[in-house]
Design a protein around this motif. Structure first.
Motif, PDB file in Angstrom:
ATOM      1  N   ILE A   2       0.865  -1.181   0.000  1.00  0.00           N
ATOM      2  CA  ILE A   2       0.000   0.000   0.000  1.00  0.00           C
ATOM      3  C   ILE A   2       0.897   1.225   0.000  1.00  0.00           C
ATOM      4  CG2 ILE A   2      -1.874   1.217   1.150  1.00  0.00           C
ATOM      5  CD1 ILE A   2      -2.583  -1.574   0.102  1.00  0.00           C
ATOM      6  N   SER A   3       0.904   1.934  -1.116  1.00  0.00           N
ATOM      7  CA  SER A   3       1.790   3.082  -1.256  1.00  0.00           C
ATOM      8  C   SER A   3       1.427   3.863  -2.503  1.00  0.00           C
ATOM      9  CB  SER A   3       3.255   2.623  -1.349  1.00  0.00           C
ATOM     10  OG  SER A   3       4.098   3.704  -1.659  1.00  0.00           O
ATOM     11  N   ASN A  54      -2.639   2.381  -4.138  1.00  0.00           N
ATOM     12  CA  ASN A  54      -2.751   3.622  -3.382  1.00  0.00           C
ATOM     13  C   ASN A  54      -4.139   3.693  -2.746  1.00  0.00           C
ATOM     14  OD1 ASN A  54      -2.428   6.154  -2.322  1.00  0.00           O
ATOM     15  ND2 ASN A  54      -2.585   7.238  -4.268  1.00  0.00           N
ATOM     16  N   ALA A  55      -4.245   3.183  -1.529  1.00  0.00           N
ATOM     17  CA  ALA A  55      -5.521   3.185  -0.808  1.00  0.00           C
ATOM     18  C   ALA A  55      -5.316   3.801   0.561  1.00  0.00           C
ATOM     19  CB  ALA A  55      -6.060   1.763  -0.669  1.00  0.00           C
ATOM     20  N   THR A  56      -6.316   4.509   1.052  1.00  0.00           N
ATOM     21  CA  THR A  56      -6.226   5.169   2.354  1.00  0.00           C
ATOM     22  C   THR A  56      -7.162   4.565   3.389  1.00  0.00           C
ATOM     23  OG1 THR A  56      -7.876   6.821   1.708  1.00  0.00           O
ATOM     24  CG2 THR A  56      -5.562   7.343   1.252  1.00  0.00           C
ATOM     25  N   SER A  57      -7.930   3.551   2.994  1.00  0.00           N
ATOM     26  CA  SER A  57      -8.859   2.911   3.924  1.00  0.00           C
ATOM     27  C   SER A  57      -9.170   1.509   3.430  1.00  0.00           C
ATOM     28  CB  SER A  57     -10.154   3.715   4.049  1.00  0.00           C
ATOM     29  OG  SER A  57     -10.886   3.672   2.831  1.00  0.00           O
ATOM     30  N   LEU A  58      -9.728   0.688   4.304  1.00  0.00           N
ATOM     31  CA  LEU A  58     -10.093  -0.676   3.932  1.00  0.00           C
ATOM     32  C   LEU A  58     -11.167  -0.679   2.856  1.00  0.00           C
ATOM     33  CD1 LEU A  58      -9.828  -3.705   4.362  1.00  0.00           C
ATOM     34  CD2 LEU A  58     -11.434  -3.513   6.292  1.00  0.00           C
ATOM     35  N   SER A  59     -12.156   0.184   2.984  1.00  0.00           N
ATOM     36  CA  SER A  59     -13.230   0.225   1.991  1.00  0.00           C
ATOM     37  C   SER A  59     -12.696   0.638   0.623  1.00  0.00           C
ATOM     38  CB  SER A  59     -14.347   1.178   2.443  1.00  0.00           C
ATOM     39  OG  SER A  59     -13.849   2.493   2.598  1.00  0.00           O
ATOM     40  N   ASP A  74      -9.119  10.954  11.779  1.00  0.00           N
ATOM     41  CA  ASP A  74      -9.826   9.804  11.226  1.00  0.00           C
ATOM     42  C   ASP A  74      -9.097   9.199  10.029  1.00  0.00           C
ATOM     43  OD1 ASP A  74     -11.958   9.726  13.039  1.00  0.00           O
ATOM     44  OD2 ASP A  74     -13.033  11.299  11.971  1.00  0.00           O
ATOM     45  N   ARG A  75      -8.421  10.038   9.249  1.00  0.00           N
ATOM     46  CA  ARG A  75      -7.685   9.519   8.101  1.00  0.00           C
ATOM     47  C   ARG A  75      -6.572   8.588   8.563  1.00  0.00           C
ATOM     48  NH1 ARG A  75      -6.482  10.810   2.689  1.00  0.00           N
ATOM     49  NH2 ARG A  75      -4.287  10.601   2.102  1.00  0.00           N
ATOM     50  N   PHE A  76      -5.838   8.989   9.581  1.00  0.00           N
ATOM     51  CA  PHE A  76      -4.760   8.153  10.103  1.00  0.00           C
ATOM     52  C   PHE A  76      -5.338   6.869  10.707  1.00  0.00           C
ATOM     53  CE2 PHE A  76      -1.581   7.045  13.417  1.00  0.00           C
ATOM     54  CZ  PHE A  76      -0.484   6.878  12.594  1.00  0.00           C
ATOM     55  N   LYS A  77      -6.448   6.980  11.394  1.00  0.00           N
ATOM     56  CA  LYS A  77      -7.124   5.809  11.966  1.00  0.00           C
ATOM     57  C   LYS A  77      -7.487   4.821  10.868  1.00  0.00           C
ATOM     58  CE  LYS A  77     -11.568   4.630  14.106  1.00  0.00           C
ATOM     59  NZ  LYS A  77     -12.794   5.181  14.763  1.00  0.00           N
ATOM     60  N   ASN A  78      -8.021   5.303   9.753  1.00  0.00           N
ATOM     61  CA  ASN A  78      -8.411   4.416   8.656  1.00  0.00           C
ATOM     62  C   ASN A  78      -7.201   3.740   8.031  1.00  0.00           C
ATOM     63  OD1 ASN A  78     -11.184   4.872   8.895  1.00  0.00           O
ATOM     64  ND2 ASN A  78     -11.111   6.677   7.567  1.00  0.00           N
ATOM     65  N   GLY A 122       3.336  -4.883   3.391  1.00  0.00           N
ATOM     66  CA  GLY A 122       3.869  -3.579   3.743  1.00  0.00           C
ATOM     67  C   GLY A 122       2.955  -2.440   3.382  1.00  0.00           C
ATOM     68  N   MET A 123       3.250  -1.290   3.982  1.00  0.00           N
ATOM     69  CA  MET A 123       2.428  -0.102   3.768  1.00  0.00           C
ATOM     70  C   MET A 123       3.245   1.124   4.164  1.00  0.00           C
ATOM     71  SD  MET A 123      -1.291   0.623   5.439  1.00  0.00           S
ATOM     72  CE  MET A 123      -2.233   2.107   5.157  1.00  0.00           C
ATOM     73  N   THR A 124       3.098   2.186   3.390  1.00  0.00           N
ATOM     74  CA  THR A 124       3.714   3.468   3.719  1.00  0.00           C
ATOM     75  C   THR A 124       2.621   4.502   3.916  1.00  0.00           C
ATOM     76  OG1 THR A 124       5.747   3.012   2.487  1.00  0.00           O
ATOM     77  CG2 THR A 124       5.219   5.318   2.894  1.00  0.00           C
ATOM     78  N   ILE A 125       2.602   5.132   5.077  1.00  0.00           N
ATOM     79  CA  ILE A 125       1.656   6.216   5.355  1.00  0.00           C
ATOM     80  C   ILE A 125       2.412   7.531   5.194  1.00  0.00           C
ATOM     81  CG2 ILE A 125       0.120   7.279   7.045  1.00  0.00           C
ATOM     82  CD1 ILE A 125      -0.285   4.578   8.316  1.00  0.00           C
ATOM     83  N   PRO A 126       2.090   8.306   4.161  1.00  0.00           N
ATOM     84  CA  PRO A 126       2.893   9.489   3.841  1.00  0.00           C
ATOM     85  C   PRO A 126       2.450  10.771   4.519  1.00  0.00           C
ATOM     86  CG  PRO A 126       1.289   9.124   2.120  1.00  0.00           C
ATOM     87  CD  PRO A 126       1.066   8.033   3.142  1.00  0.00           C
ATOM     88  N   ASP A 127       1.388  10.731   5.307  1.00  0.00           N
ATOM     89  CA  ASP A 127       0.797  11.956   5.845  1.00  0.00           C
ATOM     90  C   ASP A 127       1.762  12.735   6.732  1.00  0.00           C
ATOM     91  OD1 ASP A 127      -1.356  10.886   4.632  1.00  0.00           O
ATOM     92  OD2 ASP A 127      -2.752  11.220   6.267  1.00  0.00           O
ATOM     93  N   GLY A 128       1.545  14.033   6.791  1.00  0.00           N
ATOM     94  CA  GLY A 128       2.293  14.862   7.729  1.00  0.00           C
ATOM     95  C   GLY A 128       3.126  15.920   7.045  1.00  0.00           C
ATOM     96  N   SER A 129       2.942  17.182   7.443  1.00  0.00           N
ATOM     97  CA  SER A 129       3.758  18.277   6.924  1.00  0.00           C
ATOM     98  C   SER A 129       4.503  18.919   8.082  1.00  0.00           C
ATOM     99  CB  SER A 129       2.890  19.301   6.197  1.00  0.00           C
ATOM    100  OG  SER A 129       3.679  20.403   5.799  1.00  0.00           O
TER     101      SER A 129
END
Length: 471
Positions: free
Chosen positions: A164-165, A180-185, A280-284, A300-307
């Motif tokens: 997931i990236s 590129n998915a941000t949630s299970l749904s 909620d985005r991070f939770k998902n 594996g998965m990369t969570i890119p969020d954060g500025s």
């Protein structure tokens, strides 16, 4: 000056594009024959969480060397001092960690946490982000950490491991399916063909069959070794993943573990909790990661969020709150991972582009709720880019509650000498490639039994033996 020959030219191009010397020996490493690794019943899963250019002090990725005492120059350059946010000055000792109320959620899971500090090498956003997430300065040259692990998980059952990236493939991870998915749904939607196809349109399955059966100009011709992979992918699109149904109870328990109520129980320990909202985005993202790890569908998965690039001020408050929300959710997520017996297979890596420097002359006005329940107004100065950085590892087999490397006086990154935050001020600080590559060898010896197996993906890797084998 004599003209360069072909070998010299290739070598020079490689140096300019990331420091990789292409000679006959490491060319074999880069383009070696395919190798399959034995998973020995394990389901490796690397979750890399990127925290942007968050201030390490505010987030807790850079910690003081002694409880109750900030090193010189952490706030005012070259001077003793402390944060204008009094909550950052309230230190909580947990094993070798020195936390504050915003990073306090880590205290409950500290036995499975290991904090490392080093140098970000670059102060440029794009370059530093690439170095922290892939070990290279250039996009696509080397894979994300999770991608390298996923590629090594390729086997007869999973010929195209899922990652997931939103990143870019590198040459050493050709078999990955990057989604590129941000949630299970969203993941389930992406990997499913629509059940109802509008009149006049073919389903994806029908279109693929037509392309591969009709021999005509424009039809697709594929080799037999690729046909099975395509048929497997098309079967997934047509039928979905039955693993989600067989693990429905576990997935529901993960959603419950990350509920608003459980989150509130963690975050209300912080006096400033009324100003810290759940992301909620991070939770998902975490629900998706846990679901895929439990089912074994991805590695594996990369969570890119954060500025959090707060040059103009506010980091000691806003970045601290940003991190606090994530630490609270990571706390709950890790407790669920342990209950599921996945704490040896799951490796969480939390890092950022770089830390920040001392206060600059720009500022904004902020207010917090302090430990006495009173509203405190303050002027919070900005911070420019700094070379110190932190990487947090969470896994059952990390050095428990320990620290390796440090950021010393005047926010200077220094290499570690032990797992007690001891350091050598005259040596060169560790890099993300050294730290993460060594930890992959420690956590996944089946996938990375030798340095060569790491260099297959990250050719400039230099191992830290103490990390690989130390307690």
């Amino acid at each position: 000056m004599k003209p360069w020959n072909r070998r010299q030219l290739i070598s020079r191009i490689a140096q300019l594009s990331g420091g990789i010397l292409l000679n006959p020996m490491n060319a074999k490493l880069l383009f070696a024959e395919e190798q399959l690794y034995r998973l020995n019943g394990r389901k490796p899963f690397v979750l890399y969480i990127h925290m942007g250019s968050s201030c390490g002090i505010a987030s807790g990725l850079i910690q003081p060397l002694k409880a109750g005492e900030w090193p010189i120059g952490f706030f005012d350059a070259g001077k003793e001092g402390e944060s204008v946010n009094p909550l950052l000055n309230h230190h909580i000792k947990a094993e070798q960690f020195i936390l504050h109320p915003y990073s306090q959620p880590l205290a409950e899971i500290v036995q499975d946490c290991f904090l490392t500090n080093g140098t970000a090498v670059s102060l440029a956003h794009v370059t530093a982000a690439q170095l922290q997430m892939t070990g290279s300065t250039l996009s696509g040259l080397t894979p994300q950490w999770a991608a390298g692990v996923a590629q090594n998980c390729k086997n007869e059952e999973h010929k195209n491991p899922i990652l997931i990236s939103s990143g870019i493939k590198s040459p050493s991870v050709p078999d990955l399916n990057m989604i590129n998915a941000t949630s299970l749904s969203q993941f389930m939607t992406i990997t499913s063909d629509p059940k109802v196809v509008p009149k006049g349109f073919e389903s994806t399955w029908e279109a693929m069959l037509r392309e591969h059966q009709i021999q005509a100009i424009g039809s697709t011709k594929i080799i037999d070794s690729e046909r099975q992979k395509i048929q497997n992918l098309m079967k997934i699109l047509n039928e979905g993943f039955p693993e989600f149904d067989s693990h429905k109870e576990s997935i529901n328990s993960l959603k419950e573990a990350l509920s608003d109520t459980n989150y509130a129980d963690i975050i209300t320990q912080n006096p400033d909790h009324t100003n810290i909202q759940m992301d909620d985005r991070f939770k998902n993202y975490l629900i998706l990661a846990g679901s895929l790890a439990k089912t074994g569908l991805a590695s594996g998965m990369t969570i890119p969020d954060g500025s959090q690039d707060l040059h103009n001020g506010g980091g000691d408050v806003d970045t601290a709150r940003f991190a606090a929300s994530r630490w609270a959710l990571i706390n709950l997520f890790w407790k669920w991972i342990k209950k599921q017996g996945m704490d040896q297979d799951m490796l969480i890596i939390v890092s950022h582009e770089f830390g920040r420097g001392a206060y600059n002359l720009r500022s904004v006005e902020k207010s917090i709720t302090d430990q006495n329940g009173q509203t405190k107004e303050m002027t919070v100065h900005g911070r420019d880019h700094g070379l110190g950085m932190g990487i947090l590892f969470i896994n059952k087999n990390v050095p428990s509650g320990a620290r390796f490397g440090a950021v010393a006086e005047n926010l200077t990154p220094v290499p570690g000498t032990d797992f007690l935050a001891g350091y050598n001020p005259s040596a060169q600080a560790f890099t993300s490639s050294q730290l993460i590559g060594s930890m992959l060898m420690r956590i996944y010896p089946e996938l990375f039994p030798t340095e060569r197996d790491v260099r297959k993906h990250w050719p400039t890797f230099a191992p830290l033996t103490q990390l690989i084998r130390g307690n």
